[in-house]
Design a protein around this motif. Structure first.
Motif, short mmCIF file in Angstrom:
data_model
loop_
_atom_site.label_atom_id
_atom_site.label_comp_id
_atom_site.label_asym_id
_atom_site.label_seq_id
_atom_site.Cartn_x
_atom_site.Cartn_y
_atom_site.Cartn_z
N TYR A 193 52.42 -21.83 9.85
CA TYR A 193 53.69 -22.50 10.15
C TYR A 193 53.46 -23.96 10.54
O TYR A 193 54.17 -24.86 10.06
CB TYR A 193 54.41 -21.76 11.28
CG TYR A 193 55.68 -22.45 11.73
CD1 TYR A 193 56.86 -22.33 11.00
CD2 TYR A 193 55.69 -23.25 12.87
CE1 TYR A 193 58.03 -22.97 11.41
CE2 TYR A 193 56.84 -23.89 13.28
CZ TYR A 193 58.01 -23.75 12.54
OH TYR A 193 59.15 -24.40 12.95
N ASP A 219 48.36 -10.90 11.58
CA ASP A 219 47.78 -11.72 12.65
C ASP A 219 48.77 -12.83 13.00
O ASP A 219 48.97 -13.76 12.23
CB ASP A 219 46.45 -12.31 12.17
CG ASP A 219 45.69 -13.03 13.27
OD1 ASP A 219 46.35 -13.50 14.22
OD2 ASP A 219 44.46 -13.12 13.18
N ARG A 220 49.37 -12.75 14.18
CA ARG A 220 50.42 -13.71 14.52
C ARG A 220 49.83 -15.10 14.80
O ARG A 220 50.50 -16.11 14.61
CB ARG A 220 51.21 -13.23 15.74
CG ARG A 220 51.84 -11.86 15.59
CD ARG A 220 52.47 -11.64 14.24
NE ARG A 220 53.60 -12.53 13.99
CZ ARG A 220 54.22 -12.63 12.83
NH1 ARG A 220 53.82 -11.92 11.80
NH2 ARG A 220 55.23 -13.46 12.69
N ARG A 279 59.73 -20.21 4.78
CA ARG A 279 59.06 -18.94 4.49
C ARG A 279 58.35 -19.01 3.14
O ARG A 279 57.21 -18.53 3.00
CB ARG A 279 60.09 -17.80 4.49
CG ARG A 279 60.69 -17.51 5.86
CD ARG A 279 61.60 -16.29 5.81
NE ARG A 279 62.23 -16.07 7.11
CZ ARG A 279 63.51 -16.30 7.37
NH1 ARG A 279 64.30 -16.77 6.41
NH2 ARG A 279 64.01 -16.07 8.56
N ARG A 322 56.86 -8.74 9.56
CA ARG A 322 56.59 -9.18 10.93
C ARG A 322 55.28 -8.65 11.48
O ARG A 322 55.06 -8.66 12.69
CB ARG A 322 57.75 -8.77 11.84
CG ARG A 322 59.08 -9.41 11.40
CD ARG A 322 60.23 -8.99 12.30
NE ARG A 322 61.47 -9.63 11.88
CZ ARG A 322 62.32 -9.14 10.99
NH1 ARG A 322 62.06 -7.98 10.40
NH2 ARG A 322 63.42 -9.78 10.67
N CYS A 379 48.13 -12.35 7.18
CA CYS A 379 48.69 -13.45 7.97
C CYS A 379 50.17 -13.28 8.26
O CYS A 379 50.78 -14.15 8.89
CB CYS A 379 48.47 -14.78 7.25
SG CYS A 379 46.74 -15.25 7.08
N GLY A 380 50.78 -12.19 7.80
CA GLY A 380 52.19 -11.96 8.08
C GLY A 380 53.13 -12.83 7.28
O GLY A 380 54.24 -13.12 7.74
N ASN A 392 49.61 -16.59 11.46
CA ASN A 392 50.97 -16.91 11.03
C ASN A 392 51.43 -18.23 11.65
O ASN A 392 52.03 -19.08 10.99
CB ASN A 392 51.91 -15.77 11.42
CG ASN A 392 53.31 -15.95 10.86
OD1 ASN A 392 54.08 -16.75 11.36
ND2 ASN A 392 53.63 -15.18 9.84
N ARG A 393 51.13 -18.42 12.92
CA ARG A 393 51.48 -19.67 13.60
C ARG A 393 50.74 -20.85 12.99
O ARG A 393 51.31 -21.93 12.81
CB ARG A 393 51.15 -19.55 15.08
CG ARG A 393 51.47 -20.80 15.90
CD ARG A 393 51.19 -20.56 17.37
NE ARG A 393 51.51 -21.73 18.17
CZ ARG A 393 50.66 -22.72 18.43
NH1 ARG A 393 49.43 -22.67 17.94
NH2 ARG A 393 51.03 -23.75 19.17
N THR A 444 40.54 -15.38 11.02
CA THR A 444 41.37 -14.31 10.46
C THR A 444 40.78 -13.77 9.17
O THR A 444 40.73 -12.55 8.95
CB THR A 444 42.79 -14.82 10.21
OG1 THR A 444 43.37 -15.24 11.44
CG2 THR A 444 43.66 -13.72 9.60
N LYS A 472 55.23 -21.21 3.57
CA LYS A 472 54.14 -20.53 4.27
C LYS A 472 53.37 -19.63 3.31
O LYS A 472 52.14 -19.53 3.40
CB LYS A 472 54.70 -19.73 5.44
CG LYS A 472 55.13 -20.60 6.62
CD LYS A 472 55.95 -19.81 7.62
CE LYS A 472 55.13 -18.78 8.35
NZ LYS A 472 55.93 -18.07 9.38
#
Length: 365
Positions: free
Chosen positions: A293, A285-286, A325, A282, A263-264, A289-290, A245, A328
């Motif tokens: 998390y 790059d999901r 949140r 939202r 990274c959202g 983001n995962r 990313t 993260k």
């Protein structure tokens, strides 16, 4: 920006269309070239007949135009990635390859929506390829395991009961050891045995393939970003995703806030009336983001400072989701600082990057 012309590239799988504009915005020419090494050379030579190029605005630098981007950078050209098009201009003027290439060049002139493309010549590009291969293997293995369960639902009772009491790896091994009678495949039981054996061996082969890829990813990620890899909760897969990313040339990200946005995990206000709160946007790059998390969840179990932070913020009235949140966002800051330190020797830094004075701790303060 030195040079007297700018070039826009509309990229496709087999061809690229180039348009050349003066610094004042006057179009000098447009032409199509093949997406081959010879085509890249012809494009460069053709552009230089109009003058010295100041910059190239290229669409899809990470996909269709990846080869052209590498070619231009190797020749010392300035390349800007163009991600968006002007929808209003397209509605007025229509659309074709020449117009798209010209619009890319005009984006370069205005400086709108132009970013530094990712470098695709270092270890991070190798990591991206291995990560992509692992992801497809994981998806294929999941499909095979699901199909085993689907077949067992309708399989003959004796066969079903001999396998369904096993779970996970045991069920796969049991299916792999089945011995169907190939001369009696008209019998549903024998056909089910062959199907289950095939799916079981496929799942086993994919599991071995995944393990090999993860070992190689661990080696590459540890060698490329040892500081980040050593942080609590950062495994080879999550670390690989965050490297992909960010990119090898992390200097293209001007701050840790930009990385968080990518990274959202950048906070945005979500207040209404008497409710005052923030949420994470939202976009971004999901997959990254995962990864953040999963790192956060791991730290909530194993990192005492993160556990203490959760308890303290819960005492302030925040919900568990709101605290995650916040965590993260903190993890994104630490990962960026670690990546800046790890990739500084790769020649990827730029003056625009805010280099931290010291590395942030692996936990949360």
């Amino acid at each position: 920006m030195d040079g007297d012309i700018v070039v826009g590239i509309d990229s496709h799988k087999d061809t690229h269309y180039a348009a050349v504009l003066t610094r004042g915005g006057r179009r000098l020419g447009a032409r199509q070239f093949g997406a081959t090494a010879q085509g890249y050379n012809e494009l460069s030579e053709w552009v230089e007949t109009f003058g010295t190029p100041a910059s190239f605005g290229v669409e899809c630098t990470g996909s269709y135009a990846a080869g052209l981007t590498r070619h231009l950078l190797e020749r010392g050209m300035s390349v800007a990635e163009i991600n968006t098009t002007n929808k209003h201009a397209r509605a007025r003027r229509g659309k074709d390859d020449a117009l798209d290439a010209e619009m890319a060049a005009r984006h370069v002139l205005t400086g709108a929506d132009a970013i530094v493309p990712k470098s695709s010549t270092g270890a991070v590009e190798s990591i991206r390829m291995l990560l992509l291969t692992r992801e497809s293997a994981v998806n294929a293995r999941t499909v095979a395991l699901q199909q085993i369960q689907d077949v067992l639902i309708t399989a003959p009772v004796a066969l079903r009961e001999s396998i369904t009491y096993k779970r996970g790896k045991g069920a796969v091994e049991a299916c792999s050891r089945l011995r169907p009678d190939l001369s009696r495949l008209s019998d549903p039981e024998q056909a089910a045995k062959l199907t289950l054996r095939t799916l079981g061996r496929r799942a086993s082969d994919l599991a071995e393939e995944i393990a090999v890829l993860e070992r190689e990813l661990d080696t590459l990620v540890t060698a490329t970003a040892p500081t980040m890899r050593a942080a609590c909760g950062v495994g080879p897969v999550n670390g690989a995703q965050l490297l992909v990313t960010a990119g090898q040339n992390i200097g293209r990200l001007h701050s840790e806030a930009a990385f968080a946005r990518l990274c959202g995990v950048a906070p945005v206000p979500a207040s209404s009336g008497k409710t005052t709160r923030m949420r994470l946007h939202r976009g971004g790059d999901r997959a990254a983001n995962r990864a953040l998390y999963l790192i956060t969840v791991c730290r909530l179990r194993y990192d005492q400072r993160t556990i203490d932070y959760m308890q303290r913020r819960r005492g302030d009235g925040l919900s568990k989701k709101d605290v995650i949140r916040c965590l993260k966002r903190f993890v994104a800051r630490e990962v960026f600082n670690d990546l800046v330190a790890d990739l500084a020797g790769c020649g990827s830094m730029s003056a625009e990057v805010d280099v931290p004075a010291a590395r942030a701790p692996s936990g949360v303060r």
